[in-house]
Design an enzyme around this catalytic site. Structure first.
Site, PDB file in Angstrom:
ATOM      1  N   GLY A 364       2.916  20.260 -25.638  1.00 16.04           N
ATOM      2  CA  GLY A 364       2.764  21.663 -25.275  1.00 16.04           C
ATOM      3  C   GLY A 364       3.808  22.204 -24.343  1.00 16.04           C
ATOM      4  O   GLY A 364       3.513  23.048 -23.486  1.00 16.04           O
ATOM      5  N   LEU A 365       5.066  21.781 -24.495  1.00 13.85           N
ATOM      6  CA  LEU A 365       6.159  22.291 -23.658  1.00 13.85           C
ATOM      7  C   LEU A 365       7.097  23.195 -24.439  1.00 13.85           C
ATOM      8  O   LEU A 365       8.218  23.462 -24.008  1.00 13.85           O
ATOM      9  CB  LEU A 365       6.935  21.126 -23.043  1.00 13.85           C
ATOM     10  CG  LEU A 365       6.167  20.266 -22.039  1.00 13.85           C
ATOM     11  CD1 LEU A 365       7.029  19.113 -21.539  1.00 13.85           C
ATOM     12  CD2 LEU A 365       5.685  21.109 -20.854  1.00 13.85           C
ATOM     13  N   SER A 368       9.367  22.990 -30.196  1.00 14.75           N
ATOM     14  CA  SER A 368       9.814  23.537 -31.485  1.00 14.75           C
ATOM     15  C   SER A 368      10.379  24.940 -31.319  1.00 14.75           C
ATOM     16  O   SER A 368      11.400  25.293 -31.928  1.00 14.75           O
ATOM     17  CB  SER A 368       8.658  23.542 -32.494  1.00 14.75           C
ATOM     18  OG  SER A 368       7.574  24.331 -32.025  1.00 14.75           O
ATOM     19  N   SER A 369       9.749  25.764 -30.495  1.00 15.83           N
ATOM     20  CA  SER A 369      10.271  27.117 -30.307  1.00 15.83           C
ATOM     21  C   SER A 369      11.599  27.099 -29.560  1.00 15.83           C
ATOM     22  O   SER A 369      12.424  28.004 -29.731  1.00 15.83           O
ATOM     23  CB  SER A 369       9.258  27.991 -29.559  1.00 15.83           C
ATOM     24  OG  SER A 369       9.071  27.548 -28.241  1.00 15.83           O
ATOM     25  N   ALA A 370      11.842  26.058 -28.735  1.00 14.50           N
ATOM     26  CA  ALA A 370      13.139  25.952 -28.055  1.00 14.50           C
ATOM     27  C   ALA A 370      14.252  25.709 -29.071  1.00 14.50           C
ATOM     28  O   ALA A 370      15.346  26.279 -28.955  1.00 14.50           O
ATOM     29  CB  ALA A 370      13.107  24.825 -27.025  1.00 14.50           C
ATOM     30  N   ASP A 415       5.607  31.306 -25.472  1.00 14.84           N
ATOM     31  CA  ASP A 415       6.765  30.416 -25.480  1.00 14.84           C
ATOM     32  C   ASP A 415       8.039  31.168 -25.835  1.00 14.84           C
ATOM     33  O   ASP A 415       9.091  30.988 -25.201  1.00 14.84           O
ATOM     34  CB  ASP A 415       6.566  29.284 -26.488  1.00 14.84           C
ATOM     35  CG  ASP A 415       5.313  28.478 -26.225  1.00 14.84           C
ATOM     36  OD1 ASP A 415       4.629  28.773 -25.219  1.00 14.84           O
ATOM     37  OD2 ASP A 415       5.003  27.573 -27.014  1.00 14.84           O
TER      38      ASP A 415
END
Length: 595
Positions: A364-365, A368-370, A415
């Protein structure tokens, strides 16, 4: 009246080159200076003809269908002729299936076009009407056909002609009879047919069925290299410098997971973990200028394994969702949005892209969106798209659409917003505003007002997406407990912003605890998970407040003791206690604004 082009790729008899490469790829799809012969011709044909159809045999149909998808040609324009042995029957098939009602031009997919050599031929094919054969004479004094024209009237009798021949038993077409011969014989039967001779060009030799693998490798694979170099040598329009972009992990400080429920959140970007994308634009003087290549990261997305046991272990640890699909979907979302909103995007220059990441997976960091955000920003730089054309707040929503709409992955906006803006941001996802604008209301805060923060996460996590599962369904069904719980998150976020403004870190810590307990009451301990509860309990035993940093697998916390002199020892004890039970402890370093 519309004029159509039929690219006849349905011949069953392989040419010499295809035989030597075991018929793995049709000759017309082999690269010549970075593009296939079909590519070279299609770039001109698509702006010359009203409709383009490719007729393929059943063996090569999927390859031509994939080619069409890669070149924005509708898959419906690729027609599977099965195992027909008659070129005229294939033309009649197109007429019947596509209801053609105008003149057509027929050409082989191996026709190798170049503006400097064949512009006059292109004009003939477009402007000449009626029945005709276009050919050239070479050293053997024979006329070699290149292309054919059929009038609307002649096209209309092909079906009857082929059927009559079959019924009479006079149809002697076999796989060994080249389609050029069959079509030429039929056209010259028409009274109005004309022969058109064009100047010989060496590029026309690529249509020769006797070209060998040696010929291809020594001559044809690099045939247009010099032309490409001469064309772009003095052109400084295209940047070829590598584009390197990092996007960082985030921690949700308050309000999560209400971003997916029209709530409010506060999030912080951290510099401890990141995803990095390196995009290298293609040089215009090299073959394959427009090609796009994804370089596999052998550590993040392995494609090679030491043995079967190693493969299974990697799958068990990392799952099956690799980063390549994120990059592919990101390209589609950006391109589609630009086309839909008339944003100019010159896609003539391709690139090579690779990525790396050190963000722990499935805790949960926002890993994938990064990856997506970094690639998104790199694409914007490559295609010179500004935040005026696509506002920052909308960019975050589009990055989320990569996962939610294209890949069907459950995700919230938090995110993507923090990775777009950076620093510390308060986010209001009020329903009416979201539905009207497609994004929320975002306030940039001063991250220096935060207390020192730490992060703990699971060394061997499970799928973090499972945490959201039933709550979303209950929310959509109007469950009052869930709706009220999400309103509590919004209230906590407002109070947290006020606490930071007033320098009230103890109050902020109490709000973090309230955030966790509210989440626990909504999801229940079974969903929150024993491992996550254990991390929270260890934090509390060491005079710290903590909450989930995301969807589970990691917690963010701060010291909340009463004696400042014991702070250092409390945090050391916390670190050792977490590490003893297999968790990872990290002191967080905020990352500043990204815009």
């Amino acid at each position: 009246m519309a004029k159509s082009l039929i690219i006849l790729a349905s011949g069953l008899e392989p040419n010499l080159l295809e035989i030597e490469i075991k018929e793995s790829v049709p000759k017309a799809l082999l690269p010549i200076s970075g593009k296939s012969s079909l590519d070279w011709w299609y770039e001109k044909a698509r702006i010359t003809f009203d409709n383009i159809y490719i007729v393929s045999n059943a063996t090569n149909y999927k390859q031509y269908e994939r080619w069409a998808s890669n070149h924005e040609l509708s898959k419906g324009n690729v027609i599977n002729a099965g195992f027909n042995t008659s070129a005229l029957a294939d033309i009649a098939l197109v007429k019947r299936v596509k209801d053609l009602n105008g003149d057509v031009v027929i050409i082989a997919p191996e026709f190798l076009y170049h503006d400097e050599m064949h512009s006059d031929l292109a004009k003939v094919l477009l402007n000449k009407s009626g029945d005709f054969v276009v050919g050239y004479n070479q050293k053997d004094s024979m006329s070699h056909p290149v292309a054919f024209g059929l009038s609307r009237e002649t096209l209309g009798i092909i079906e009857k002609h082929t059927r009559d021949n079959q019924e009479k038993g006079t149809d002697n077409n076999t796989p060994n009879k080249r389609f050029e011969q069959e079509i030429k014989e039929f056209i010259l039967l028409q009274k109005s047919a004309s022969n058109i001779q064009i100047d010989y060009s060496p590029a026309l030799d690529f249509m020769d069925p006797n070209i060998s693998l040696y010929d291809y490798q020594s001559i044809w694979s690099s045939y247009f290299d010099k032309n490409i170099k001469d064309k772009y040598l003095k052109d400084d329009k295209y940047n070829t410098d590598p584009i390197i972009v990092r996007s960082y992990a985030r921690v949700g400080l308050m309000g999560n997971p209400s971003d997916g429920f029209y709530g409010k959140t506060m999030s912080l970007l951290i510099s401890n973990f990141w995803s990095e994308v390196v995009l290298v634009p293609n040089s215009p003087i090299k073959p394959g200028f427009g090609n796009i290549t994804f370089m596999t990261n052998m550590l993040a997305d392995p494609r090679s394994f030491s043995n079967l046991s190693s493969l299974v272990t990697v799958c068990e640890n990392d799952g099956y969702d690799h980063g390549d699909r994120l990059l592919l979907a990101c390209c589609k979302v950006l391109f589609t949005h630009c086309k839909k909103n008339n944003i100019p995007i010159d896609t003539s220059q391709g690139f090579v892209v690779m990525y790396d990441t050190n963000i722990p997976r499935q805790v949960g960091l926002a890993g994938s969106s990064a990856i997506i955000t970094a690639f998104w920003k790199a694409l914007l730089k490559l295609y010179r798209i500004t935040s005026i054309q696509i506002p920052i707040e909308l960019q975050a929503s589009l990055v989320m659409a990569v996962e939610t709409e294209e890949l069907g992955i459950a995700a919230g906006l938090q995110d993507r917003v923090i990775q777009a803006y950076g620093g510390l941001v308060s986010m209001d996802f009020e329903k009416d505003h979201m539905q009207t604008h497609g994004y929320g209301k975002y306030t940039i805060l001063d991250h220096s007002t935060l207390p020192p923060l730490w992060l703990a996460y699971v060394a061997s996590p499970e799928d973090s997406g499972k945490v959201h599962s039933t709550v979303k369904q209950r929310f959509l069904a109007g469950d009052s407990k869930i709706i009220e719980g999400m309103q509590v998150f919004a209230t906590l976020t407002d109070k947290a912003q006020e606490s930071l403004k007033n320098g009230d870190h103890r109050g902020f810590a109490e709000l973090m605890t309230c955030n966790f307990e509210n989440r626990r009451s909504i999801y229940g301990d079974a969903v929150v998970g024993e491992v996550n509860l254990r991390m929270i309990n260890i934090a509390r035993q060491n005079h710290c407040a903590a909450k989930f940093s995301g969807s589970g697998g990691a917690i963010v916390g701060m010291w909340n003791g009463s004696n400042i002199e014991s702070r250092k020892q409390d945090l050391l004890s916390l670190k050792q206690s977490l590490e003893k039970e297999g968790f990872v402890y990290v002191e967080l370093v905020p990352m500043g604004r990204q815009i």
